[in-house]
Design an enzyme around this catalytic site. Structure first.
Site, PDB file in Angstrom:
ATOM      1  CG  ASN A  46      -1.997   0.969   1.213  1.00  0.00           C
ATOM      2  OD1 ASN A  46      -1.816   2.159   1.424  1.00  0.00           O
ATOM      3  ND2 ASN A  46      -3.187   0.479   0.906  1.00  0.00           N
ATOM      4  CE1 TYR A  49       5.633   3.226   0.295  1.00  0.00           C
ATOM      5  CE2 TYR A  49       7.681   3.407   1.517  1.00  0.00           C
ATOM      6  CZ  TYR A  49       6.950   3.612   0.353  1.00  0.00           C
ATOM      7  OH  TYR A  49       7.550   4.190  -0.727  1.00  0.00           O
ATOM      8  CD  GLU A  56       4.295 -15.149   5.311  1.00  0.00           C
ATOM      9  OE1 GLU A  56       3.909 -14.095   4.766  1.00  0.00           O
ATOM     10  OE2 GLU A  56       5.495 -15.406   5.503  1.00  0.00           O
TER      11      GLU A  56
END
Ligand code: THU
Length: 133
Positions: A46, A49, A56
């Site tokens: 994004n 950050y 995961e």
């Protein structure tokens, strides 16, 4: 194809869908549950950050959305000089749905290089049992 090969294929395939324009580091994760189902996820970065999502966490979200609650085995793949290992936050996320002996396989695009257990990744973890008195 054996179970580990299928997990590897799923992680490699989803890795190509990673959204990682900021780091340029694409990660794929694939979880197999005891039912035999495989849930895959890639990292989603994004512009803000810290809001980015690890592969995961994305795979875990898919597993939960399907109504499953247990990780039998997980494989993560990236093009990394060292074997890729889950970040600290993801070790904790995985521990929630794994057993100490649950295996995590780390792979390069060419294949699995290292396999270790959740207990090795997160020794002396704080987990669901820690909340029981
Ligand atoms: N990343 C993962 O998705 N999984 C890991 O195990 C390590 C790091 C992502 C987060 C970020 O999008 C990029 O890799 C670089 O840190």
């Amino acid at each position: 194809m054996d179970a580990l090969d299928a997990l590897f294929e799923a992680a490699v395939t989803v890795r190509h869908k990673a959204y990682a324009p900021y780091s340029g580091f694409a990660v794929g994760a694939a979880i197999r549950t005891p039912s035999g189902a495989i849930f895959a996820g890639a990292n989603v970065e994004n512009a803000a950050y810290p809001v980015g999502l690890c592969a995961e966490a994305a795979a875990l979200g898919a597993m939960i959305a399907a109504g499953e609650r247990e990780i039998a085995e997980i494989l993560i793949v990236a093009e990394s000089g060292d074997a890729i290992m889950p970040c600290g936050a993801c070790r904790q996320r995985l521990f929630e749905f794994a057993r100490p002996a649950t295996k995590l396989h780390s792979a390069l695009p060419a294949g699995v290089t290292t396999s270790l257990t959740l207990a090795e990744l997160l020794p002396r973890a704080f987990g669901p049992n820690s909340l029981r008195s």
